[in-house]
Design a protein around this motif. Structure first.
Motif, mmCIF file in Angstrom:
data_model
loop_
_atom_site.group_PDB
_atom_site.id
_atom_site.type_symbol
_atom_site.label_atom_id
_atom_site.label_comp_id
_atom_site.label_asym_id
_atom_site.label_seq_id
_atom_site.Cartn_x
_atom_site.Cartn_y
_atom_site.Cartn_z
ATOM 1 N N ILE A 149 32.596 39.852 31.053
ATOM 2 C CA ILE A 149 32.040 39.132 32.329
ATOM 3 C C ILE A 149 30.970 38.068 31.683
ATOM 4 C CG2 ILE A 149 30.646 39.319 34.401
ATOM 5 C CD1 ILE A 149 33.291 40.738 34.453
ATOM 6 N N ALA A 150 31.380 36.768 32.383
ATOM 7 C CA ALA A 150 30.622 35.657 31.672
ATOM 8 C C ALA A 150 28.928 35.919 32.126
ATOM 9 C CB ALA A 150 31.076 34.416 32.273
ATOM 10 N N ALA A 151 27.997 35.620 31.175
ATOM 11 C CA ALA A 151 26.565 35.551 31.478
ATOM 12 C C ALA A 151 26.090 34.136 31.839
ATOM 13 C CB ALA A 151 25.966 36.490 30.534
ATOM 14 N N ALA A 152 26.810 33.120 31.530
ATOM 15 C CA ALA A 152 26.505 31.863 31.692
ATOM 16 C C ALA A 152 27.827 30.999 32.049
ATOM 17 C CB ALA A 152 25.667 31.196 30.540
ATOM 18 N N PRO A 153 27.533 29.893 32.758
ATOM 19 C CA PRO A 153 28.727 28.804 32.786
ATOM 20 C C PRO A 153 29.125 28.365 31.392
ATOM 21 C CG PRO A 153 26.491 28.275 33.884
ATOM 22 C CD PRO A 153 26.311 29.380 33.244
ATOM 23 N N LEU A 154 30.280 27.974 31.386
ATOM 24 C CA LEU A 154 30.821 27.235 30.215
ATOM 25 C C LEU A 154 31.529 25.733 30.443
ATOM 26 C CD1 LEU A 154 30.943 27.610 26.824
ATOM 27 C CD2 LEU A 154 33.478 28.058 27.241
ATOM 28 N N ILE A 155 30.811 24.832 30.134
ATOM 29 C CA ILE A 155 31.144 23.623 30.823
ATOM 30 C C ILE A 155 31.734 22.518 29.894
ATOM 31 C CG2 ILE A 155 30.240 21.830 32.142
ATOM 32 C CD1 ILE A 155 27.881 23.772 33.118
ATOM 33 N N PRO A 156 32.909 22.149 29.805
ATOM 34 C CA PRO A 156 33.549 20.972 29.213
ATOM 35 C C PRO A 156 32.412 19.852 29.585
ATOM 36 C CG PRO A 156 35.473 21.981 30.193
ATOM 37 C CD PRO A 156 33.790 22.770 30.761
ATOM 38 N N TYR A 157 32.027 19.063 28.426
ATOM 39 C CA TYR A 157 31.087 18.058 28.786
ATOM 40 C C TYR A 157 31.387 16.736 28.139
ATOM 41 C CZ TYR A 157 27.107 15.946 31.098
ATOM 42 O OH TYR A 157 26.295 15.264 31.861
ATOM 43 N N PRO A 158 31.471 15.430 28.606
ATOM 44 C CA PRO A 158 31.550 15.444 29.976
ATOM 45 C C PRO A 158 33.010 15.945 30.452
ATOM 46 C CG PRO A 158 32.015 13.289 28.844
ATOM 47 C CD PRO A 158 31.499 14.302 27.926
ATOM 48 N N PRO A 159 33.444 16.288 31.664
ATOM 49 C CA PRO A 159 32.960 15.636 32.830
ATOM 50 C C PRO A 159 31.800 16.648 33.351
ATOM 51 C CG PRO A 159 34.936 16.730 33.234
ATOM 52 C CD PRO A 159 34.874 16.754 31.611
ATOM 53 N N GLY A 160 31.598 17.805 32.887
ATOM 54 C CA GLY A 160 30.589 18.547 33.578
ATOM 55 C C GLY A 160 31.061 19.504 34.573
ATOM 56 N N ILE A 161 32.320 19.664 34.541
ATOM 57 C CA ILE A 161 32.960 20.711 35.573
ATOM 58 C C ILE A 161 33.169 21.959 34.783
ATOM 59 C CG2 ILE A 161 35.117 21.092 36.801
ATOM 60 C CD1 ILE A 161 35.636 18.143 36.739
ATOM 61 N N PRO A 162 32.413 23.186 35.186
ATOM 62 C CA PRO A 162 32.480 24.313 34.654
ATOM 63 C C PRO A 162 33.849 24.906 34.612
ATOM 64 C CG PRO A 162 30.818 24.480 36.366
ATOM 65 C CD PRO A 162 31.741 23.087 36.684
ATOM 66 N N LEU A 163 34.375 25.419 33.410
ATOM 67 C CA LEU A 163 35.488 25.962 33.138
ATOM 68 C C LEU A 163 35.541 27.548 33.674
ATOM 69 C CD1 LEU A 163 38.387 26.474 31.759
ATOM 70 C CD2 LEU A 163 37.085 27.133 29.702
ATOM 71 N N TRP A 164 34.252 28.126 33.460
ATOM 72 C CA TRP A 164 34.022 29.190 34.286
ATOM 73 C C TRP A 164 32.470 29.577 34.564
ATOM 74 C CZ3 TRP A 164 35.746 30.944 28.960
ATOM 75 C CH2 TRP A 164 34.920 30.986 27.941
ATOM 76 N N LEU A 165 32.359 30.244 35.423
ATOM 77 C CA LEU A 165 30.707 30.498 36.145
ATOM 78 C C LEU A 165 30.203 31.879 35.925
ATOM 79 C CD1 LEU A 165 31.899 28.985 39.674
ATOM 80 C CD2 LEU A 165 30.427 27.978 37.765
ATOM 81 N N GLU A 166 29.097 32.066 35.854
ATOM 82 C CA GLU A 166 28.592 33.305 35.712
ATOM 83 C C GLU A 166 29.045 34.108 36.517
ATOM 84 O OE1 GLU A 166 24.225 33.128 36.006
ATOM 85 O OE2 GLU A 166 24.225 35.116 35.929
ATOM 86 N N GLY A 167 29.522 35.369 35.844
ATOM 87 C CA GLY A 167 29.988 36.530 36.609
ATOM 88 C C GLY A 167 31.380 36.462 36.884
#
Ligand SMILES: Cc1ncc(COP(=O)(O)O)c(C=O)c1O
Length: 477
Positions: A418-436
């Protein structure tokens, strides 16, 4: 009434400077008199870096020049009310979501939203339902939320109180907002639009129609992205009474600095004046379409375009890279020639073009050199450009749990955790996964491919060639 020719904040600040004021107030550089030598070049702009002293109004309770400037901006951008933002669209997104919804309410959100929208959902304590945008089959690029998605969403989740979309996309492709607005309003919901990349749309009918003109209730625009304005400057606009203006003002007072930068405020005022000027002079699209042809000749390919039904911003060029290359590799090759792109994807490089009628020098020779220097590679299918294909049509946001223990694990060992933090391709800044969220194999593969292709991600940790992600500790026993 103040004229659009006026620039009330610029005027107010310049008048103050003309009086050769003695500064016994903050900021500490005292109109530039005391400043580190290494930044001596800033001399001419430092006198503009003022604070809310007599005659300069107050962003949080505007009555003078700032109020006038915001009024002029509302007129130019087609809003009923406009606020100037000094912490980017990020603050605008936070404020609009907090103002529009109450904790526990259910809201439909386009899944390819910027991380600021995701953070806003969390802070507002709303129940998000994420909708995957339509993906264009030919280009594998997202083309926004369609009416069909909306109808299905309201059918499945009849308690929805509103919709949050991002339009245009980073690549400048716009949704049919009018149709979405009509449906959402019929359902007595509100439509919030993150139009961070479309602040220039009001400047000319040659751009896609803006969200306000299509019936959105609240719209956020980064002035700094596509208008000639300073980084972090942005606008928040509202139309109609579906979202309380008092609540919007309240949250902006909560979220924004109590010492707003007059450099940014003046730049927002001047950018509005610039848009007004283009509205009246007209925008010369011919120059850019000629330059586009030059680029296409230099790279031997046409630029990537959306399907005919999708309006595209002519100030965004989606440049395909040669077969066998990733966008990140080509981005780096261009940087060797000191050409810096806005971002890269797995199979393209994105350029943002200036909004101007003046001549622009384009580095075509250098681009040609870069393309010629890329040796032929066997054609293999680049990884799909849209990570959105990895998402289900609808998914319910995970509710925040109490912070438990967390650990870093190697990407290869993260599947099922279970993710404990978002992982965000940057840019563009759209999360690949979110916490939880539970980490699925295909998303882990996407991260691996992206890293191998040369892409960057925020929220992970790199150690030599190993990549770690943060997950929740599993309960023992
Ligand atoms: C779609 C979108 N929304 C919001 C933001 C945040 O904007 P700002 O950097 O002005 O805070 C960005 C930034 O890249 C963005 O791409």
């Amino acid at each position: 009434m103040t004229s659009q020719q006026d620039q009330p904040i610029v005027r107010m600040v310049q008048q103050h400077i003309k009086g050769q004021p003695a500064s016994f107030h903050v900021p500490g550089h005292k109109n530039g008199a005391v400043f580190p030598v290494s930044l001596r070049e800033w001399e001419r702009i430092l006198p503009y870096d003022l604070t809310e002293i007599t005659g300069l109004d107050d962003l949080h309770e505007p009555e003078e020049g700032i109020a006038e400037a915001e009024g002029l901006a509302a007129e130019v951008f087609g809003a009923e009310k406009t606020w100037f933002l000094i912490n980017g669209s990020t603050t605008g997104n936070l404020a609009m979501v907090l103002a529009a919804f109450s904790p526990g309410e259910q809201v439909l959100v386009q899944r390819d939203a910027h991380k600021s929208v995701m953070n806003a959902l969390k802070l507002a304590g709303v129940r998000a339902v994420f909708a995957r945008p339509e993906i264009d089959e030919r280009t594998q690029m997202p083309i926004g939320i369609s009416r069909e998605i909306l109808v299905e969403a309201w059918d499945r989740y009849p308690e929805l109180k509103g919709l949050i979309i991002t339009s245009p996309s980073y690549e400048g492709w716009s949704s049919d907002i009018a149709s979405l607005a009509e449906f959402v309003h019929q359902k007595e919901g509100v439509l919030l639009v993150d139009e961070a990349h479309g602040a220039h749309f009001a400047a000319s009918p040659l751009f896609p129609k803006g969200a306000l003109a299509q019936g959105a209730d609240v719209v956020v625009q980064s002035a700094h992205k596509m208008l000639p304005a300073l980084t972090m400057s942005a606008y928040l606009h509202v139309s109609g009474a579906r979202v309380s203006r008092e609540r919007l003002s309240h949250y902006l007072r909560v979220l924004q600095s109590s010492s707003p930068s007059y450099l940014l405020l003046a730049s927002l005022d001047a950018a509005r004046h610039y848009v007004h000027t283009i509205q009246h002079q007209g925008w010369n699209a011919e120059q850019l379409s000629f330059q586009k042809q030059q680029l296409e000749a230099a790279i031997g390919r046409r630029l990537i375009q959306p399907p005919d039904a999708v309006a595209a911003d002519p100030l965004k060029w989606v440049i395909p890279v040669p077969p066998g290359y990733t966008g990140w590799e080509v981005q780096q090759a261009l940087e060797q020639e000191h050409i810096y792109s806005e971002l890269a994807g797995s199979s393209y490089v994105l350029w943002t073009l200036p909004l101007t009628n003046a001549d622009i020098n384009f580095p075509w020779q250098a681009v040609k050199r870069v393309w010629e220097g890329l040796e032929r590679r066997p054609e293999h299918r680049n990884q799909a450009s849209s990570m959105l294909a990895l998402f289900p049509r609808f998914s319910e946001g995970v509710r925040e749990e109490k912070r438990g223990e967390e650990e870093w694990v190697r990407l290869e060992n993260a599947e099922g955790r279970i993710a404990a933090a978002p992982l965000i391709p940057y840019p563009p800044g759209i999360p690949l996964w979110l916490e939880g969220e539970s980490l699925k194999a295909e998303r882990i593969r996407y991260v691996r491919n992206r890293l191998e292709g040369g892409g960057r991600l925020q929220g992970g940790r790199k150690e030599e060639n190993r990549f770690f992600v943060k997950v929740k500790m599993t309960k023992k026993g």
